[in-house]
Write a protein that holds these residues in place. Sequence first.
Motif, PDB file in Angstrom:
ATOM      1  N   VAL A  15       0.401  -1.192  -0.386  1.00 29.86           N
ATOM      2  CA  VAL A  15       0.734  -0.137  -0.031  1.00 29.86           C
ATOM      3  C   VAL A  15       1.148   1.218   0.064  1.00 29.86           C
ATOM      4  N   ALA A  16       0.682   2.725  -0.605  1.00 31.98           N
ATOM      5  CA  ALA A  16       1.528   3.280  -1.158  1.00 31.98           C
ATOM      6  C   ALA A  16       0.611   4.726  -1.013  1.00 31.98           C
ATOM      7  N   SER A  17       0.740   6.079  -1.549  1.00 31.82           N
ATOM      8  CA  SER A  17       0.146   6.342  -1.909  1.00 31.82           C
ATOM      9  C   SER A  17       0.477   7.299  -2.610  1.00 31.82           C
ATOM     10  N   MET A  18      -0.570   7.165  -3.320  1.00 34.78           N
ATOM     11  CA  MET A  18      -0.485   7.329  -4.813  1.00 34.78           C
ATOM     12  C   MET A  18      -0.996   8.481  -5.903  1.00 34.78           C
ATOM     13  N   ASN A  19      -0.402   8.647  -6.526  1.00 32.17           N
ATOM     14  CA  ASN A  19      -1.332   9.472  -8.316  1.00 32.17           C
ATOM     15  C   ASN A  19      -0.714   9.388  -9.498  1.00 32.17           C
ATOM     16  N   TYR A  20      -1.859   9.497 -10.467  1.00 37.44           N
ATOM     17  CA  TYR A  20      -1.599   9.330 -11.915  1.00 37.44           C
ATOM     18  C   TYR A  20      -1.631  10.520 -12.684  1.00 37.44           C
ATOM     19  N   ASP A  21      -0.232  10.774 -12.617  1.00 35.16           N
ATOM     20  CA  ASP A  21      -0.256  12.060 -14.259  1.00 35.16           C
ATOM     21  C   ASP A  21      -0.804  11.702 -15.459  1.00 35.16           C
ATOM     22  N   ALA A  22      -2.242  12.119 -15.648  1.00 35.97           N
ATOM     23  CA  ALA A  22      -2.875  11.700 -16.859  1.00 35.97           C
ATOM     24  C   ALA A  22      -1.956  12.077 -17.567  1.00 35.97           C
ATOM     25  N   VAL A  23      -1.132  13.494 -17.640  1.00 32.20           N
ATOM     26  CA  VAL A  23      -0.705  14.252 -19.221  1.00 32.20           C
ATOM     27  C   VAL A  23       0.541  13.375 -19.455  1.00 32.20           C
ATOM     28  N   ASN A  24       1.528  12.991 -18.506  1.00 32.22           N
ATOM     29  CA  ASN A  24       2.701  12.356 -18.858  1.00 32.22           C
ATOM     30  C   ASN A  24       2.372  10.684 -19.080  1.00 32.22           C
ATOM     31  N   ASP A  25       1.506  10.235 -18.430  1.00 30.19           N
ATOM     32  CA  ASP A  25       1.014   8.777 -18.231  1.00 30.19           C
ATOM     33  C   ASP A  25       2.294   8.134 -17.403  1.00 30.19           C
ATOM     34  N   LYS A  26       2.061   8.508 -15.918  1.00 28.74           N
ATOM     35  CA  LYS A  26       2.798   7.887 -15.479  1.00 28.74           C
ATOM     36  C   LYS A  26       2.060   8.044 -13.868  1.00 28.74           C
ATOM     37  N   MET A  27       2.581   6.734 -12.583  1.00 26.67           N
ATOM     38  CA  MET A  27       2.470   6.517 -11.107  1.00 26.67           C
ATOM     39  C   MET A  27       3.733   7.562 -10.805  1.00 26.67           C
ATOM     40  N   TYR A  28       2.974   7.878  -9.651  1.00 27.41           N
ATOM     41  CA  TYR A  28       3.992   8.806  -8.729  1.00 27.41           C
ATOM     42  C   TYR A  28       3.567   7.947  -7.032  1.00 27.41           C
ATOM     43  N   VAL A  66     -11.928  -0.605 -16.433  1.00 26.10           N
ATOM     44  CA  VAL A  66     -13.498   0.088 -16.509  1.00 26.10           C
ATOM     45  C   VAL A  66     -14.973  -0.762 -16.359  1.00 26.10           C
ATOM     46  N   LYS A  67     -15.353  -1.582 -15.644  1.00 25.57           N
ATOM     47  CA  LYS A  67     -16.617  -2.346 -15.820  1.00 25.57           C
ATOM     48  C   LYS A  67     -17.806  -2.057 -16.115  1.00 25.57           C
ATOM     49  N   LEU A  68     -18.162  -2.750 -17.008  1.00 22.26           N
ATOM     50  CA  LEU A  68     -19.375  -1.812 -17.327  1.00 22.26           C
ATOM     51  C   LEU A  68     -20.856  -2.751 -17.607  1.00 22.26           C
ATOM     52  N   ASP A  69     -21.489  -2.874 -17.805  1.00 26.79           N
ATOM     53  CA  ASP A  69     -22.422  -3.833 -17.768  1.00 26.79           C
ATOM     54  C   ASP A  69     -22.399  -4.745 -18.944  1.00 26.79           C
ATOM     55  N   ASN A  70     -21.955  -4.311 -20.445  1.00 26.83           N
ATOM     56  CA  ASN A  70     -21.596  -4.842 -21.281  1.00 26.83           C
ATOM     57  C   ASN A  70     -20.670  -5.455 -21.668  1.00 26.83           C
ATOM     58  N   GLY A  71     -19.390  -4.951 -20.548  1.00 27.27           N
ATOM     59  CA  GLY A  71     -18.119  -5.556 -20.011  1.00 27.27           C
ATOM     60  C   GLY A  71     -17.487  -4.661 -19.999  1.00 27.27           C
ATOM     61  N   LEU A  72     -15.745  -4.904 -20.135  1.00 27.32           N
ATOM     62  CA  LEU A  72     -14.077  -3.914 -19.951  1.00 27.32           C
ATOM     63  C   LEU A  72     -14.122  -3.512 -20.481  1.00 27.32           C
ATOM     64  N   VAL A  73     -13.800  -2.081 -20.035  1.00 23.13           N
ATOM     65  CA  VAL A  73     -12.866  -1.185 -21.506  1.00 23.13           C
ATOM     66  C   VAL A  73     -11.879  -0.586 -20.279  1.00 23.13           C
ATOM     67  N   PHE A  74     -11.314  -0.267 -21.516  1.00 21.74           N
ATOM     68  CA  PHE A  74      -9.843   0.155 -20.875  1.00 21.74           C
ATOM     69  C   PHE A  74      -9.498   1.344 -21.571  1.00 21.74           C
ATOM     70  N   ILE A  75      -8.789   2.599 -20.150  1.00 20.29           N
ATOM     71  CA  ILE A  75      -9.108   3.741 -20.805  1.00 20.29           C
ATOM     72  C   ILE A  75      -7.642   4.188 -20.678  1.00 20.29           C
ATOM     73  N   GLN A  76      -6.883   4.414 -21.821  1.00 19.03           N
ATOM     74  CA  GLN A  76      -5.616   5.107 -21.516  1.00 19.03           C
ATOM     75  C   GLN A  76      -5.614   6.920 -21.851  1.00 19.03           C
ATOM     76  N   TRP A  77      -5.755   7.654 -20.848  1.00 24.77           N
ATOM     77  CA  TRP A  77      -5.770   9.005 -20.537  1.00 24.77           C
ATOM     78  C   TRP A  77      -4.634  10.139 -20.880  1.00 24.77           C
ATOM     79  N   ARG A  78      -5.114  10.827 -21.565  1.00 24.94           N
ATOM     80  CA  ARG A  78      -4.938  11.934 -22.732  1.00 24.94           C
ATOM     81  C   ARG A  78      -5.538  12.873 -22.185  1.00 24.94           C
TER      82      ARG A  78
END
Length: 186
Positions: A15-28, A66-78
């Motif tokens: 467990v860690a204190s995390m943040n996702y940087d959507a501009v650079n697509d990195k985890m901190y 992301v779990k939706l009613d009809n399946g899984l979707v993956f988002i690459q935030w840009r």
Amino acid sequence: FINAKIHFRNHSFTVASMNYDAVNDKMYYKQGDDLMELTNAALIDSISWAGKRCFVPYNQGYLEQVKLDNGLVFIQWRIKNVNIGSKGAMGAVTQAKVEQINIRALGVFSAEDARVNSADVYQKKTRNDYYLSIDGKLKKVSTIKQLIKLYPNHKSTIEQFVKKENIKMEEPLLVLQLLNYCMGLE
């Protein structure tokens, strides 16, 4: 920063204190007072925030699952900075070329030295890529046209849905609604 659980491929976790940087697509993450970038993504299975959001490593970045009613979707935030014009009079944005000059500096320096930073105005715009699992392979969708190519037998139905619901690819919640609808067509 939010406490998150990092699940490793060897079935351990931390467990860690995390943040996702959507501009650079990195985890901190925070390590004491230091800000650290999460590396060695090959060792990571997933990262989850309080069971609500889940990210998985993909290529050199991360996809949100992301779990939706009809399946899984993956988002690459840009999220991109897009130039929308220049700062004009009274703070209005204009498409005309604008140069800011520091008048006080004109007596001491040349006009070239008196120029201030750019007057360009930027706005953050969402330009996400979405991935659907079709026939065991992830298929990338960035436009409605690409989505229709994945469901060619439902072209008119999808176009009607997009028009009726006023779907815009810049609005993630609407796009997820569209993707859920399309996955339910089969």
